[in-house]
Design a protein around this motif. Structure first.
Motif, PDB file in Angstrom:
ATOM      1  N   SER A 168      82.020  76.656  28.792  1.00 31.55           N
ATOM      2  CA  SER A 168      83.524  76.321  29.717  1.00 31.55           C
ATOM      3  C   SER A 168      83.664  74.337  29.574  1.00 31.55           C
ATOM      4  N   GLU A 169      84.321  74.221  29.770  1.00 32.39           N
ATOM      5  CA  GLU A 169      84.509  72.381  30.053  1.00 32.39           C
ATOM      6  C   GLU A 169      83.868  71.435  30.968  1.00 32.39           C
ATOM      7  N   VAL A 170      83.148  72.407  31.663  1.00 34.65           N
ATOM      8  CA  VAL A 170      82.696  72.110  33.320  1.00 34.65           C
ATOM      9  C   VAL A 170      81.482  70.981  32.419  1.00 34.65           C
ATOM     10  N   PHE A 171      80.971  69.968  33.194  1.00 34.17           N
ATOM     11  CA  PHE A 171      79.765  69.376  33.746  1.00 34.17           C
ATOM     12  C   PHE A 171      78.859  70.220  34.596  1.00 34.17           C
ATOM     13  N   MET A 172      77.926  70.863  34.447  1.00 38.61           N
ATOM     14  CA  MET A 172      77.028  71.815  35.495  1.00 38.61           C
ATOM     15  C   MET A 172      75.913  70.752  35.332  1.00 38.61           C
ATOM     16  N   HIS A 173      75.680  69.867  36.607  1.00 34.32           N
ATOM     17  CA  HIS A 173      74.763  69.441  36.932  1.00 34.32           C
ATOM     18  C   HIS A 173      73.807  69.774  36.485  1.00 34.32           C
ATOM     19  N   PRO A 174      72.784  69.086  35.566  1.00 37.26           N
ATOM     20  CA  PRO A 174      71.135  69.276  35.173  1.00 37.26           C
ATOM     21  C   PRO A 174      70.270  69.918  36.590  1.00 37.26           C
ATOM     22  N   VAL A 175      70.380  69.388  37.307  1.00 35.30           N
ATOM     23  CA  VAL A 175      69.461  69.729  38.200  1.00 35.30           C
ATOM     24  C   VAL A 175      70.813  70.743  39.180  1.00 35.30           C
ATOM     25  N   LYS A 176      69.954  72.279  38.944  1.00 32.83           N
ATOM     26  CA  LYS A 176      71.112  73.374  38.842  1.00 32.83           C
ATOM     27  C   LYS A 176      71.234  73.305  40.593  1.00 32.83           C
ATOM     28  N   GLU A 177      70.239  73.550  41.202  1.00 33.74           N
ATOM     29  CA  GLU A 177      70.440  73.501  42.562  1.00 33.74           C
ATOM     30  C   GLU A 177      70.131  72.034  43.806  1.00 33.74           C
ATOM     31  N   GLU A 187      72.516  60.836  54.225  1.00 27.88           N
ATOM     32  CA  GLU A 187      73.373  60.586  55.154  1.00 27.88           C
ATOM     33  C   GLU A 187      74.553  59.147  53.844  1.00 27.88           C
ATOM     34  N   LYS A 188      73.047  58.678  53.069  1.00 26.54           N
ATOM     35  CA  LYS A 188      73.603  57.263  52.442  1.00 26.54           C
ATOM     36  C   LYS A 188      73.709  58.339  51.116  1.00 26.54           C
ATOM     37  N   VAL A 189      73.742  59.328  50.358  1.00 29.78           N
ATOM     38  CA  VAL A 189      74.127  59.743  49.131  1.00 29.78           C
ATOM     39  C   VAL A 189      74.868  59.689  49.098  1.00 29.78           C
ATOM     40  N   ASN A 190      76.589  59.263  48.296  1.00 31.13           N
ATOM     41  CA  ASN A 190      77.261  60.190  47.843  1.00 31.13           C
ATOM     42  C   ASN A 190      77.375  61.237  47.226  1.00 31.13           C
ATOM     43  N   TYR A 191      78.138  62.224  47.219  1.00 33.68           N
ATOM     44  CA  TYR A 191      78.098  63.326  45.973  1.00 33.68           C
ATOM     45  C   TYR A 191      78.536  62.869  45.220  1.00 33.68           C
ATOM     46  N   LEU A 192      79.759  62.529  44.817  1.00 37.05           N
ATOM     47  CA  LEU A 192      79.991  62.464  43.949  1.00 37.05           C
ATOM     48  C   LEU A 192      79.767  61.093  42.480  1.00 37.05           C
ATOM     49  N   ASP A 193      78.246  59.972  43.154  1.00 42.96           N
ATOM     50  CA  ASP A 193      77.591  59.466  42.583  1.00 42.96           C
ATOM     51  C   ASP A 193      76.566  60.418  42.097  1.00 42.96           C
ATOM     52  N   LEU A 194      76.100  61.596  41.798  1.00 40.26           N
ATOM     53  CA  LEU A 194      74.936  61.991  41.949  1.00 40.26           C
ATOM     54  C   LEU A 194      75.315  62.813  40.103  1.00 40.26           C
ATOM     55  N   PHE A 195      76.087  62.643  39.739  1.00 37.04           N
ATOM     56  CA  PHE A 195      77.205  62.765  38.633  1.00 37.04           C
ATOM     57  C   PHE A 195      76.792  62.529  38.071  1.00 37.04           C
ATOM     58  N   ARG A 196      76.697  60.624  37.474  1.00 38.89           N
ATOM     59  CA  ARG A 196      77.022  60.024  37.298  1.00 38.89           C
ATOM     60  C   ARG A 196      75.299  60.230  36.248  1.00 38.89           C
ATOM     61  N   PRO A 197      75.570  59.578  34.974  1.00 37.31           N
ATOM     62  CA  PRO A 197      76.732  58.567  34.195  1.00 37.31           C
ATOM     63  C   PRO A 197      77.755  59.502  33.689  1.00 37.31           C
ATOM     64  N   CYS A 257      71.809  61.236  34.213  1.00 33.18           N
ATOM     65  CA  CYS A 257      71.762  62.312  34.915  1.00 33.18           C
ATOM     66  C   CYS A 257      71.005  62.467  35.538  1.00 33.18           C
ATOM     67  N   TYR A 258      69.909  63.653  35.150  1.00 33.93           N
ATOM     68  CA  TYR A 258      68.521  64.946  35.909  1.00 33.93           C
ATOM     69  C   TYR A 258      67.864  63.345  37.033  1.00 33.93           C
ATOM     70  N   LEU A 259      67.450  62.570  36.068  1.00 31.04           N
ATOM     71  CA  LEU A 259      66.838  61.682  36.894  1.00 31.04           C
ATOM     72  C   LEU A 259      66.878  60.888  38.058  1.00 31.04           C
ATOM     73  N   ARG A 260      68.339  60.119  37.657  1.00 36.67           N
ATOM     74  CA  ARG A 260      69.235  59.238  38.538  1.00 36.67           C
ATOM     75  C   ARG A 260      69.290  60.344  39.722  1.00 36.67           C
ATOM     76  N   THR A 261      69.364  61.512  39.591  1.00 42.17           N
ATOM     77  CA  THR A 261      69.725  62.345  40.641  1.00 42.17           C
ATOM     78  C   THR A 261      68.215  62.563  41.808  1.00 42.17           C
ATOM     79  N   ASN A 262      67.392  62.697  40.761  1.00 40.67           N
ATOM     80  CA  ASN A 262      66.235  62.756  41.498  1.00 40.67           C
ATOM     81  C   ASN A 262      65.343  61.509  42.275  1.00 40.67           C
ATOM     82  N   ARG A 263      65.608  60.673  41.292  1.00 38.85           N
ATOM     83  CA  ARG A 263      65.182  59.812  42.305  1.00 38.85           C
ATOM     84  C   ARG A 263      66.621  59.515  43.630  1.00 38.85           C
TER      85      ARG A 263
END
Length: 294
Positions: free
Chosen positions: A31-40, A101-111, A87-93
């Motif tokens: 599909s055209e969906v960008f699936m997050h590299p951190v699966k869960e 509470e300080k993490v914005n969900y949408l922000d986890l999908f950058r860049p 994205c994988y590195l940034r999310t884990n960081r």
């Protein structure tokens, strides 16, 4: 700031040991969906108290340190420039360092936001949410989010969870030890078996999510594997995404996560499990109008 209205979420909500890894792989490949590299991602279940915050931080830290070692020891760093890897590195960081509470969900999908209107993840624990948590999640992901739930024969899902528990905790149980351990767990009041009961409560998950999301689809693991063409069409139509049917079918032939149970479980325990989960099995057979074989 990214305009959230430009993005639509596709989220797999479970269930554990029922093909969630396969679902992630299929959506990513077909599909055209960008699936997050951190699966869960475990974002919402941690935010709403279903999962330990410490557990998420420790897991993310381990993932991050593993990649630091990889980068330090690698002679070719071209993979670091890949946006998916970044994205994988940034999310884990973010998840390792910041309170949830300080993490914005949408922000986890950058860049990867600029080039992807459809973004998604799969976290089995989301299927355990009560209605209050589901409503809160909907406020973040939007009413148009696509929600996918894979359902599996409850007894076979339960036995596969035994295998996962043994592997995760490195218990190295043989058949005799597994039977003894399982019989003891079924005869006692413990958190592990209670968790399995929740993962087998498909009726509640289907009721609550279908009530709150119009783009909700529950699909059986059996149909996904045995009739991938039909499954791909259902996902495409109900979740409102384009699916490459050929790639979807090819993906079902390469099951990443081995869901089989390697133990020889006694007939006594099997019968006991069938008795415990008979209502769940009947519900699924009626809901999907076929026998659950896997």
């Amino acid at each position: 700031m990214v305009d959230t209205r430009r993005h639509r979420f596709i989220i797999g909500i479970g269930s554990q040991r029922a093909g969630s890894t396969l679902l992630h792989s299929l959506l990513e490949a077909s599909s055209e969906v960008f699936m997050h590299p951190v699966k869960e991602l475990h974002y919402f279940d941690t935010l709403y108290g279903y999962r330990s915050r410490q557990a998420l931080q420790e897991f993310s830290t381990r993932q991050l340190m593993r990649e630091v070692d990889r980068i330090v020891s690698s002679k070719d760093l071209s993979f670091v420039k890949n946006n998916r890897y970044r994205c994988y590195l940034r999310t884990n960081r973010l998840l390792a360092r910041l309170p949830i509470e300080k993490v914005n969900y949408l922000d986890l999908f950058r860049p990867n936001l600029k080039n992807h209107q459809l973004i998604g993840e799969v976290t089995p624990e989301y299927m355990l949410f009560d209605e209050e948590s589901i409503i809160k999640m909907k406020e973040v992901v939007g009413e148009d989010a696509g929600i996918l739930l894979i359902c599996r024969n409850p007894v076979k899902r339960f036995l596969s969870a035994v295998k996962l528990m043994n592997s995760y905790n490195n218990l190295q149980m043989d058949d005799a030890a597994a039977n003894e351990w399982l019989e003891g767990m079924l005869d006692s009041d413990n958190n592990w078996t209670k968790a399995q009961e929740k993962y087998n409560d498909y009726a509640s998950a289907i009721e609550l999510y279908s009530k709150n999301f119009s783009n909700f689809l529950a699909i059986s693991y059996d149909e996904l594997i045995e009739k991938p063409k039909i499954s791909s069409q259902k996902i495409s139509e109900k979740i409102n995404i384009n699916i490459n049917e050929k790639k979807f079918i090819q993906g079902t032939e390469k099951i990443i996560n081995n869901l089989a149970n390697d133990y020889s479980i006694s007939e006594k325990i099997i019968l006991k499990l069938h008795k415990i989960y008979e209502p769940n099995c009947i519900f699924l057979q009626d809901y999907f109008d076929h026998e659950l074989l896997r």
